[in-house]
Design a protein around this motif. Structure first.
Motif, PDB file in Angstrom:
ATOM      1  N   LEU A 165       0.702  -1.379  -0.083  1.00 34.55           N
ATOM      2  CA  LEU A 165       0.088  -0.267   0.070  1.00 34.55           C
ATOM      3  C   LEU A 165       0.834   1.111   0.043  1.00 34.55           C
ATOM      4  CD1 LEU A 165      -2.794   0.960   0.215  1.00 34.55           C
ATOM      5  CD2 LEU A 165      -2.816   0.767   2.808  1.00 34.55           C
ATOM      6  N   VAL A 166       0.830   2.046  -1.009  1.00 34.69           N
ATOM      7  CA  VAL A 166       1.623   3.219  -1.388  1.00 34.69           C
ATOM      8  C   VAL A 166       1.010   4.406  -1.155  1.00 34.69           C
ATOM      9  CG1 VAL A 166       3.522   1.834  -2.255  1.00 34.69           C
ATOM     10  CG2 VAL A 166       1.875   3.164  -3.515  1.00 34.69           C
ATOM     11  N   VAL A 200      -0.080  -4.119  -5.835  1.00 34.88           N
ATOM     12  CA  VAL A 200       0.280  -2.932  -5.274  1.00 34.88           C
ATOM     13  C   VAL A 200      -0.935  -1.929  -5.375  1.00 34.88           C
ATOM     14  CG1 VAL A 200       2.094  -0.832  -5.649  1.00 34.88           C
ATOM     15  CG2 VAL A 200       2.729  -3.106  -6.007  1.00 34.88           C
ATOM     16  N   ARG A 201      -1.172  -1.374  -4.147  1.00 39.22           N
ATOM     17  CA  ARG A 201      -2.490  -0.389  -4.135  1.00 39.22           C
ATOM     18  C   ARG A 201      -1.850   1.161  -3.782  1.00 39.22           C
ATOM     19  NH1 ARG A 201      -7.747  -2.913  -3.459  1.00 39.22           N
ATOM     20  NH2 ARG A 201      -7.293  -4.904  -4.355  1.00 39.22           N
ATOM     21  N   VAL A 202      -2.694   2.014  -4.442  1.00 43.57           N
ATOM     22  CA  VAL A 202      -2.338   3.297  -4.340  1.00 43.57           C
ATOM     23  C   VAL A 202      -3.319   4.199  -3.542  1.00 43.57           C
ATOM     24  CG1 VAL A 202      -1.552   5.418  -5.503  1.00 43.57           C
ATOM     25  CG2 VAL A 202      -0.897   3.333  -6.256  1.00 43.57           C
ATOM     26  N   LEU A 203      -3.073   4.729  -2.591  1.00 40.78           N
ATOM     27  CA  LEU A 203      -3.794   5.474  -1.665  1.00 40.78           C
ATOM     28  C   LEU A 203      -4.556   6.654  -2.508  1.00 40.78           C
ATOM     29  CD1 LEU A 203      -2.229   5.421   1.870  1.00 40.78           C
ATOM     30  CD2 LEU A 203      -4.619   4.425   1.281  1.00 40.78           C
ATOM     31  N   SER A 204      -3.539   7.462  -3.333  1.00 39.91           N
ATOM     32  CA  SER A 204      -4.160   8.624  -4.042  1.00 39.91           C
ATOM     33  C   SER A 204      -3.300   8.672  -5.015  1.00 39.91           C
ATOM     34  CB  SER A 204      -4.304   9.912  -3.220  1.00 39.91           C
ATOM     35  OG  SER A 204      -4.462  10.978  -4.164  1.00 39.91           O
ATOM     36  N   GLU A 205      -3.633   8.423  -6.283  1.00 38.82           N
ATOM     37  CA  GLU A 205      -2.694   8.664  -7.359  1.00 38.82           C
ATOM     38  C   GLU A 205      -1.982   9.942  -7.552  1.00 38.82           C
ATOM     39  OE1 GLU A 205      -1.709   6.761  -9.905  1.00 38.82           O
ATOM     40  OE2 GLU A 205      -2.920   5.032  -9.355  1.00 38.82           O
ATOM     41  N   GLY A 220      -1.586  11.943  -5.172  1.00 38.80           N
ATOM     42  CA  GLY A 220      -0.941  12.431  -4.011  1.00 38.80           C
ATOM     43  C   GLY A 220      -1.769  13.497  -3.219  1.00 38.80           C
ATOM     44  N   ASP A 221      -3.023  13.314  -3.029  1.00 38.29           N
ATOM     45  CA  ASP A 221      -3.679  14.056  -2.298  1.00 38.29           C
ATOM     46  C   ASP A 221      -4.037  13.455  -1.004  1.00 38.29           C
ATOM     47  OD1 ASP A 221      -5.993  15.733  -1.164  1.00 38.29           O
ATOM     48  OD2 ASP A 221      -7.379  15.236  -2.613  1.00 38.29           O
ATOM     49  N   PRO A 222      -3.624  14.184   0.202  1.00 34.65           N
ATOM     50  CA  PRO A 222      -3.901  13.232   1.423  1.00 34.65           C
ATOM     51  C   PRO A 222      -5.435  13.319   1.890  1.00 34.65           C
ATOM     52  CG  PRO A 222      -2.972  15.631   1.962  1.00 34.65           C
ATOM     53  CD  PRO A 222      -2.957  15.327   0.283  1.00 34.65           C
ATOM     54  N   VAL A 223      -6.296  14.020   1.376  1.00 33.04           N
ATOM     55  CA  VAL A 223      -7.650  13.880   1.622  1.00 33.04           C
ATOM     56  C   VAL A 223      -8.274  12.531   0.838  1.00 33.04           C
ATOM     57  CG1 VAL A 223     -10.127  15.049   1.296  1.00 33.04           C
ATOM     58  CG2 VAL A 223      -8.061  16.459   1.990  1.00 33.04           C
ATOM     59  N   GLU A 224      -7.782  12.586  -0.463  1.00 33.13           N
ATOM     60  CA  GLU A 224      -8.200  11.588  -0.804  1.00 33.13           C
ATOM     61  C   GLU A 224      -7.686  10.251  -0.191  1.00 33.13           C
ATOM     62  OE1 GLU A 224      -8.636   9.872  -5.592  1.00 33.13           O
ATOM     63  OE2 GLU A 224      -6.949  10.964  -5.172  1.00 33.13           O
ATOM     64  N   ALA A 225      -6.308  10.197   0.122  1.00 30.53           N
ATOM     65  CA  ALA A 225      -5.687   9.128   0.688  1.00 30.53           C
ATOM     66  C   ALA A 225      -6.439   8.476   1.928  1.00 30.53           C
ATOM     67  CB  ALA A 225      -4.205   9.568   0.977  1.00 30.53           C
ATOM     68  N   ALA A 226      -7.224   9.603   2.831  1.00 33.98           N
ATOM     69  CA  ALA A 226      -7.780   9.247   4.045  1.00 33.98           C
ATOM     70  C   ALA A 226      -9.002   8.611   3.696  1.00 33.98           C
ATOM     71  CB  ALA A 226      -7.788  10.553   4.770  1.00 33.98           C
ATOM     72  N   ALA A 227      -9.677   9.053   2.626  1.00 33.87           N
ATOM     73  CA  ALA A 227     -10.858   8.482   2.176  1.00 33.87           C
ATOM     74  C   ALA A 227     -11.002   7.142   1.812  1.00 33.87           C
ATOM     75  CB  ALA A 227     -11.572   9.490   1.115  1.00 33.87           C
ATOM     76  N   ASN A 228      -9.785   6.898   0.990  1.00 35.63           N
ATOM     77  CA  ASN A 228      -9.644   5.672   0.648  1.00 35.63           C
ATOM     78  C   ASN A 228      -8.908   4.487   1.684  1.00 35.63           C
ATOM     79  OD1 ASN A 228     -10.584   6.064  -2.041  1.00 35.63           O
ATOM     80  ND2 ASN A 228      -8.542   6.833  -2.773  1.00 35.63           N
ATOM     81  N   LEU A 229      -8.395   5.136   2.574  1.00 39.85           N
ATOM     82  CA  LEU A 229      -7.434   4.161   3.679  1.00 39.85           C
ATOM     83  C   LEU A 229      -8.435   2.976   4.094  1.00 39.85           C
ATOM     84  CD1 LEU A 229      -4.665   3.716   5.070  1.00 39.85           C
ATOM     85  CD2 LEU A 229      -5.958   5.019   7.314  1.00 39.85           C
ATOM     86  N   PHE A 230      -9.208   2.990   4.771  1.00 42.24           N
ATOM     87  CA  PHE A 230     -10.094   2.028   5.377  1.00 42.24           C
ATOM     88  C   PHE A 230     -10.731   0.938   4.322  1.00 42.24           C
ATOM     89  CE2 PHE A 230     -10.129   4.314   9.539  1.00 42.24           C
ATOM     90  CZ  PHE A 230      -9.409   3.504  10.173  1.00 42.24           C
ATOM     91  N   ASP A 231     -10.960   1.479   3.156  1.00 38.44           N
ATOM     92  CA  ASP A 231     -11.703   1.015   2.286  1.00 38.44           C
ATOM     93  C   ASP A 231     -10.732   0.049   1.584  1.00 38.44           C
ATOM     94  OD1 ASP A 231     -14.427   1.444   1.427  1.00 38.44           O
ATOM     95  OD2 ASP A 231     -14.056   2.038  -0.504  1.00 38.44           O
ATOM     96  N   LEU A 232      -9.525   0.482   1.279  1.00 33.69           N
ATOM     97  CA  LEU A 232      -8.627  -0.407   0.777  1.00 33.69           C
ATOM     98  C   LEU A 232      -8.153  -1.453   1.701  1.00 33.69           C
ATOM     99  CD1 LEU A 232      -6.210   2.180  -1.398  1.00 33.69           C
ATOM    100  CD2 LEU A 232      -7.639   0.349  -2.187  1.00 33.69           C
TER     101      LEU A 232
END
Ligand code: TXA
Ligand code: MG
Length: 336
Positions: A260-261, A280-285, A287-299
């Protein structure tokens, strides 16, 4: 019997509110994660929340309100020193409704079970129309921890709740995916200076912009005041190994592993090491921390129910909601 999942029409929300008002448990969406709701005034409902989550009784709940007018029923702002009262009011004005939980002096009528016997109560005014409508239609104060078994990943979709809690909850209101994706930021205003007990959906930068002088609780504190501080929390089923940023390039996974990157650039930096991972999964293509947070638990939920044997993740930049993402990754990780 599988748990019933309903949509968010007026009639359905009224039914959910009746279940709450009669002491039942209803899981519902907020902008952060799904909550496991029970009437905050009903000790039997509160006891059922702890039982359903297998949550230790020393870990207090957040009381959710739908309107500022309900705050006075739950918390006693008059018991704060004037500076603290001003800080609390400024924060509410600026960030409520939203992903901010305030620790405030409690009213005696709030059951001790909700606060684990503490003289303080955690209060939040969520910014989600379904949560607000449901609270308003029930008794105006709904105690709700995240709707996961104690210590497991928080749910960001109704299906996560159904899979994790099943019929330990009476009803699940399906409001779709939670937009923020990490739990609220918890701020204690009852001490000499406002203190962040848990980083979350409201960034430290935004808090500091509104009121400078915040302390941030050290998560290695030996006597945590917020059990969200416990080292192993939000953990997936699979072992998660956390490395510093860039650390996955030298990772040596033993079994079938997922990586997870943070963003596309961090995936590129994996180079030939990418071949050591089954996926390999990407939290936010972007590099947006808001999008990364939104995707975290989901991923994490997704990987956890997949066929990998190990999860590897690297820390993300601390800016904005990156701090909350790193906090959750740290708590989910193996500390060896
Ligand atoms: O976003 C959220 O906050 C979600 C949604 C459902 O609102 N709720 C949530 O609840 O994350 P929970 O129970 O998983 O986390 C509540 C945190 C815990 O770390 C708890 O220890 C802390 O708030 N807390 C509650 N009451 C407290 C108090 N009186 N003093 C200090 N910490 C408190
Ligand atoms: Mg929780």
């Amino acid at each position: 019997m599988p748990v019933e999942i309903i949509a968010t029409s007026d009639a359905e929300l009224r039914r959910a509110a009746e279940i709450l008002a009669s002491g039942g448990l209803v899981a519902f969406p907020t902008e952060t994660v799904y909550g496991l709701g029970g009437d905050a005034w009903n000790t039997r409902a509160l006891a059922r929340i702890f039982e359903a989550k297998r949550r230790p009784a020393f870990d207090p709940l957040i009381v959710h309100i739908a309107a500022l007018a309900a705050l006075d029923d739950v918390a006693d702002l008059g018991a704060l020193v004037p500076e603290a009262r001003k800080a609390a009011c400024d924060l509410m004005e600026e960030f409520w409704p939203g992903p901010l939980t305030l620790i405030l002096p409690k009213r005696p009528r709030v059951p001790d079970l909700a606060t684990s016997g503490l003289p303080t109560v955690a209060v939040r005014l969520p910014n989600h129309p379904v949560a607000r409508a449901l609270i308003e239609l029930s008794t105006g104060a709904v105690a709700a921890p995240s709707a996961n078994p104690f210590g497991y990943l928080s749910p960001t979709r109704a299906e996560h709740v159904a899979a994790q809690l099943g019929d330990r909850v009476d009803l699940i209101v399906d409001g779709g995916r939670c937009p923020v994706g990490v739990e609220s930021t918890v701020v204690d205003v009852t001490g000499p200076a406002p203190r962040v007990l848990r980083p979350g959906g409201l960034s430290l930068e935004r808090l500091r912009g509104a009121a400078p002088g915040f302390e941030v609780l050290d998560r290695t504190d030996p006597a945590p005041k917020a059990p969200g501080q416990l080292a192993n929390h939000y953990a997936p089923r699979l072992a998660l190994r956390l490395t510093p940023a860039g650390g996955l390039a030298s990772a040596r996974p033993e079994g079938r592993a997922a990586a997870l990157v943070f963003d596309a650039a961090s995936r590129d930096r994996l180079g030939s090491a990418a071949g050591r991972f089954a996926e390999v999964r990407v939290l936010s293509e972007a590099g947006d921390p808001v999008e990364a947070a939104a995707n975290l638990f989901d991923l994490l939920h997704d990987l956890d129910s997949g066929d990998c044997e190990e999860l590897w993740a690297e820390r993300v930049p601390e800016a904005g909601l990156g701090a909350a993402v790193n906090d959750r990754l740290y708590k989910a990780s193996k500390k060896t």
